[in-house]
Design a protein around this motif. Structure first.
Motif, PDB file in Angstrom:
ATOM      1  N   PHE A 138       0.810  -1.215   0.000  1.00 10.98           N
ATOM      2  CA  PHE A 138       0.000   0.000   0.000  1.00 10.98           C
ATOM      3  C   PHE A 138       0.850   1.275   0.000  1.00 10.98           C
ATOM      4  O   PHE A 138       0.358   2.347   0.350  1.00 10.98           O
ATOM      5  CB  PHE A 138      -0.937  -0.002   1.205  1.00 10.98           C
ATOM      6  N   GLY A 139       2.124   1.172  -0.373  1.00 10.46           N
ATOM      7  CA  GLY A 139       2.946   2.363  -0.526  1.00 10.46           C
ATOM      8  C   GLY A 139       3.483   2.954   0.759  1.00 10.46           C
ATOM      9  O   GLY A 139       3.865   4.122   0.772  1.00 10.46           O
ATOM     10  N   MET A 140       3.560   2.141   1.821  1.00 10.58           N
ATOM     11  CA  MET A 140       4.060   2.621   3.115  1.00 10.58           C
ATOM     12  C   MET A 140       5.231   1.749   3.570  1.00 10.58           C
ATOM     13  O   MET A 140       5.198   1.105   4.612  1.00 10.58           O
ATOM     14  CB  MET A 140       2.940   2.589   4.178  1.00 10.58           C
ATOM     15  N   GLY A 141       6.305   1.731   2.775  1.00 14.01           N
ATOM     16  CA  GLY A 141       7.402   0.828   3.028  1.00 14.01           C
ATOM     17  C   GLY A 141       8.269   1.179   4.219  1.00 14.01           C
ATOM     18  O   GLY A 141       9.026   0.329   4.696  1.00 14.01           O
ATOM     19  N   TRP A 142       8.178   2.398   4.720  1.00 11.99           N
ATOM     20  CA  TRP A 142       9.010   2.809   5.851  1.00 11.99           C
ATOM     21  C   TRP A 142       8.314   2.649   7.190  1.00 11.99           C
ATOM     22  O   TRP A 142       8.859   3.033   8.228  1.00 11.99           O
ATOM     23  CB  TRP A 142       9.483   4.250   5.666  1.00 11.99           C
ATOM     24  N   GLY A 143       7.115   2.085   7.199  1.00  9.82           N
ATOM     25  CA  GLY A 143       6.431   1.817   8.457  1.00  9.82           C
ATOM     26  C   GLY A 143       5.883   3.040   9.141  1.00  9.82           C
ATOM     27  O   GLY A 143       5.531   2.992  10.321  1.00  9.82           O
ATOM     28  N   GLY A 234       2.712  -0.840 -12.536  1.00  8.35           N
ATOM     29  CA  GLY A 234       3.007   0.026 -11.405  1.00  8.35           C
ATOM     30  C   GLY A 234       4.315  -0.270 -10.706  1.00  8.35           C
ATOM     31  O   GLY A 234       4.817  -1.401 -10.718  1.00  8.35           O
ATOM     32  N   THR A 235       4.869   0.802 -10.083  1.00  5.48           N
ATOM     33  CA  THR A 235       6.112   0.711  -9.317  1.00  5.48           C
ATOM     34  C   THR A 235       5.950   1.478  -8.016  1.00  5.48           C
ATOM     35  O   THR A 235       5.456   2.613  -8.017  1.00  5.48           O
ATOM     36  CB  THR A 235       7.274   1.352 -10.093  1.00  5.48           C
ATOM     37  N   TYR A 236       6.372   0.865  -6.911  1.00  8.87           N
ATOM     38  CA  TYR A 236       6.540   1.579  -5.647  1.00  8.87           C
ATOM     39  C   TYR A 236       7.969   1.378  -5.181  1.00  8.87           C
ATOM     40  O   TYR A 236       8.487   0.247  -5.208  1.00  8.87           O
ATOM     41  CB  TYR A 236       5.577   1.073  -4.568  1.00  8.87           C
ATOM     42  N   LEU A 237       8.624   2.464  -4.750  1.00  8.43           N
ATOM     43  CA  LEU A 237       9.980   2.392  -4.222  1.00  8.43           C
ATOM     44  C   LEU A 237      10.035   3.028  -2.842  1.00  8.43           C
ATOM     45  O   LEU A 237       9.521   4.136  -2.633  1.00  8.43           O
ATOM     46  CB  LEU A 237      10.974   3.121  -5.134  1.00  8.43           C
ATOM     47  N   ALA A 238      10.680   2.340  -1.908  1.00 10.48           N
ATOM     48  CA  ALA A 238      11.088   2.922  -0.620  1.00 10.48           C
ATOM     49  C   ALA A 238      12.603   3.077  -0.709  1.00 10.48           C
ATOM     50  O   ALA A 238      13.336   2.082  -0.694  1.00 10.48           O
ATOM     51  CB  ALA A 238      10.691   2.012   0.535  1.00 10.48           C
ATOM     52  N   TRP A 239      13.069   4.312  -0.835  1.00 11.78           N
ATOM     53  CA  TRP A 239      14.465   4.590  -1.171  1.00 11.78           C
ATOM     54  C   TRP A 239      15.136   5.284   0.008  1.00 11.78           C
ATOM     55  O   TRP A 239      14.762   6.391   0.390  1.00 11.78           O
ATOM     56  CB  TRP A 239      14.517   5.480  -2.413  1.00 11.78           C
ATOM     57  N   GLY A 240      16.134   4.628   0.575  1.00 12.27           N
ATOM     58  CA  GLY A 240      16.920   5.206   1.651  1.00 12.27           C
ATOM     59  C   GLY A 240      18.281   5.622   1.133  1.00 12.27           C
ATOM     60  O   GLY A 240      19.003   4.820   0.544  1.00 12.27           O
ATOM     61  N   LEU A 305      18.778  13.234  15.602  1.00  9.32           N
ATOM     62  CA  LEU A 305      18.997  12.257  16.661  1.00  9.32           C
ATOM     63  C   LEU A 305      19.045  10.857  16.046  1.00  9.32           C
ATOM     64  O   LEU A 305      20.026  10.496  15.411  1.00  9.32           O
ATOM     65  CB  LEU A 305      17.909  12.386  17.735  1.00  9.32           C
ATOM     66  N   TYR A 306      17.975  10.082  16.180  1.00  9.42           N
ATOM     67  CA  TYR A 306      17.996   8.697  15.730  1.00  9.42           C
ATOM     68  C   TYR A 306      17.708   8.533  14.242  1.00  9.42           C
ATOM     69  O   TYR A 306      18.144   7.569  13.627  1.00  9.42           O
ATOM     70  CB  TYR A 306      17.016   7.865  16.545  1.00  9.42           C
ATOM     71  N   LYS A 307      16.932   9.437  13.666  1.00 12.21           N
ATOM     72  CA  LYS A 307      16.678   9.384  12.229  1.00 12.21           C
ATOM     73  C   LYS A 307      17.782  10.161  11.519  1.00 12.21           C
ATOM     74  O   LYS A 307      17.701  11.377  11.364  1.00 12.21           O
ATOM     75  CB  LYS A 307      15.307   9.974  11.903  1.00 12.21           C
ATOM     76  N   SER A 308      18.786   9.436  11.090  1.00  9.01           N
ATOM     77  CA  SER A 308      19.986  10.088  10.564  1.00  9.01           C
ATOM     78  C   SER A 308      20.052  10.119   9.045  1.00  9.01           C
ATOM     79  O   SER A 308      20.913  10.803   8.482  1.00  9.01           O
ATOM     80  CB  SER A 308      21.240   9.377  11.094  1.00  9.01           C
ATOM     81  N   GLN A 309      19.160   9.378   8.353  1.00 13.24           N
ATOM     82  CA  GLN A 309      19.234   9.276   6.902  1.00 13.24           C
ATOM     83  C   GLN A 309      17.950   9.791   6.261  1.00 13.24           C
ATOM     84  O   GLN A 309      16.872   9.719   6.832  1.00 13.24           O
ATOM     85  CB  GLN A 309      19.443   7.815   6.487  1.00 13.24           C
ATOM     86  N   GLN A 310      18.097  10.294   5.031  1.00 11.88           N
ATOM     87  CA  GLN A 310      16.934  10.681   4.244  1.00 11.88           C
ATOM     88  C   GLN A 310      16.270   9.435   3.672  1.00 11.88           C
ATOM     89  O   GLN A 310      16.953   8.524   3.184  1.00 11.88           O
ATOM     90  CB  GLN A 310      17.343  11.583   3.081  1.00 11.88           C
ATOM     91  N   ARG A 311      14.949   9.427   3.713  1.00 12.04           N
ATOM     92  CA  ARG A 311      14.202   8.298   3.167  1.00 12.04           C
ATOM     93  C   ARG A 311      13.010   8.814   2.380  1.00 12.04           C
ATOM     94  O   ARG A 311      12.374   9.796   2.774  1.00 12.04           O
ATOM     95  CB  ARG A 311      13.740   7.366   4.291  1.00 12.04           C
ATOM     96  N   PHE A 312      12.674   8.103   1.302  1.00 11.69           N
ATOM     97  CA  PHE A 312      11.661   8.583   0.373  1.00 11.69           C
ATOM     98  C   PHE A 312      10.742   7.428  -0.034  1.00 11.69           C
ATOM     99  O   PHE A 312      11.179   6.287  -0.170  1.00 11.69           O
ATOM    100  CB  PHE A 312      12.321   9.161  -0.882  1.00 11.69           C
ATOM    101  N   GLY A 313       9.472   7.744  -0.216  1.00 10.07           N
ATOM    102  CA  GLY A 313       8.502   6.808  -0.773  1.00 10.07           C
ATOM    103  C   GLY A 313       7.940   7.372  -2.057  1.00 10.07           C
ATOM    104  O   GLY A 313       7.456   8.514  -2.077  1.00 10.07           O
ATOM    105  N   LEU A 314       8.000   6.604  -3.148  1.00 10.47           N
ATOM    106  CA  LEU A 314       7.574   7.080  -4.461  1.00 10.47           C
ATOM    107  C   LEU A 314       6.710   6.026  -5.147  1.00 10.47           C
ATOM    108  O   LEU A 314       6.928   4.822  -4.973  1.00 10.47           O
ATOM    109  CB  LEU A 314       8.791   7.349  -5.368  1.00 10.47           C
TER     110      LEU A 314
END
Length: 378
Positions: A138-143, A234-240, A305-314
């Motif tokens: 459903f396009g929510m790969g990062w929880g 269709g394509t869904y990507l969770a990109w860190g 703090l704990y979230k140190s990286q950029q993350r994207f959902g496309l």
């Protein structure tokens, strides 16, 4: 002139006969919403596990998970609106016999969405045509929740997952959910479908999950080994991203029907494929967007703090422009950013994907789903 008249009359008769064919209740849109049909509408939920007519809301207080809340009202008053799935267990959410199509799915899974695995089986197949963690499906790969508003998938507050992919079947359909986590999950769900005739040329719906963490050789394979006739939809990507700077210079490539080193379809950049431009940059920041066919609904920014990286959902839905193939398909995307001096940087990103397509059965075997530790986002 008389011959032309008869030809026109025959053409009009054929058109009239076509328009008078009984409507099977599929391919719904605003233009045919007024057409009546003999298709049968059914719905499966914890309040009606079989979808049978006149069998909804029958759970007794002895049977229902919400019997405590309904104890003063009794049978018929929301006695069993949800189910539990114990750790390590697989539950059949729906089993449908006959010919028809799923038209809408709604659910609100609790817990870690990467640890709940959806599987769909069409007709008599023993290996699933869909095998995807529920969040990624459903396009929510990062929880984490993000509002997604498209034709095929909608995610609404606070964790309401909806999809509208048409999923035809000819003999039967079975949908399961596996909980690979160590904690019990709660699931509200509803699967809306119709029992009707399915056209001969209707393909079967497929969805496959993959992950590379990190990507090797700056090339990520979304899917390969597809065999048969079908179309990619269709394509869904969770990109860190694991480096600084713009990360989306990579091109998507569709290798089909005998392509060798070079593909038939080659994009011009990641944001271009997802129908954006120039890094999704508006006034010096990434701009989220969600449209009927494509979007960047989720940008997770470092919090210091704990979230140190950029993350994207496309997501990119090929609803108006399906990629049709006759015999085979392989899809890749380059993991490419920038280094100093205006040079491309081969990256080592964390990329998860779900690809969606229709094809004739049988489908080729899927790769083994990653283990729980390999699925975890951290």
């Amino acid at each position: 002139m008389k011959k032309l008249f008869f030809l026109l009359a025959a053409a009009c008769a054929q058109l009239s006969a076509y328009t008078q064919q009984p409507f099977n209740g599929l391919d719904m849109n605003m233009g045919n919403l007024s057409r009546l049909s003999d298709a049968k509408t059914r719905s499966i939920s914890p309040e009606n596990f079989t979808g049978e007519a006149g069998k909804g809301g029958m759970a007794t207080l002895e049977q229902g998970n919400a019997s405590h809340a309904a104890r003063e009202l009794g049978q018929g008053w929301k006695v069993n609106p949800y189910i539990f799935i114990e750790p390590g267990k697989t539950v059949t959410l729906a089993e449908i016999n006959g010919s028809g199509a799923i038209q809408h799915i709604w659910m609100t899974p609790t817990g870690n969405w990467r640890y709940s695995i959806l599987r769909f089986y069409w007709d008599d197949e023993t290996t699933p045509s869909v095998e995807v963690p529920v969040g990624d499906f459903f396009g929510m790969g990062w929880g984490e929740y993000a509002h997604l508003n498209s034709l095929a998938v909608c995610v609404n507050p606070g964790s309401a997952f909806n999809c509208y992919w048409s999923m035809p079947f000819r003999k039967k359909c079975r949908i399961t959910m596996e909980n690979i986590h160590t904690e019990k999950m709660t699931l509200y769900y509803q699967i809306d479908y119709t029992l009707t005739t399915v056209p001969e040329d209707a393909g079967y719906f497929h969805a496959q999950f993959r992950r590379s963490n990190p990507v090797k050789d700056a090339s990520y394979t979304l899917v390969d080994g597809i065999r048969g006739k079908g179309q990619y939809v269709g394509t869904y990507l969770a990109w860190g991203v694991n480096n600084n700077g713009w990360w989306g210079e990579g091109e998507i490539k569709f290798f089909m029907d005998g392509d060798g080193k070079y593909p038939t379809i080659c994009g011009t950049g990641t944001e271009d494929y997802f129908c954006g431009s120039y890094n999704f940059d508006v006034k010096g920041k990434y701009q989220e967007f969600s449209t009927p066919y494509a979007g960047l609904p989720q940008v997770i920014r470092p919090d210091g703090l704990y979230k140190s990286q950029q993350r994207f959902g496309l997501y990119r839905w090929h609803i108006m422009d399906p990629v049709r193939f006759e015999k085979e398909l392989r899809v890749t995307i380059q993991d490419l950013g920038w280094r100093s001096g205006g040079r491309y940087l081969p990256q080592q990103s964390d990329i998860s994907s779900v690809v969606f397509w229709y094809q004739r059965e049988p489908h080729a075997p899927f790769p083994k789903l990653p283990s729980m530790n390999e699925l975890e986002t951290n």
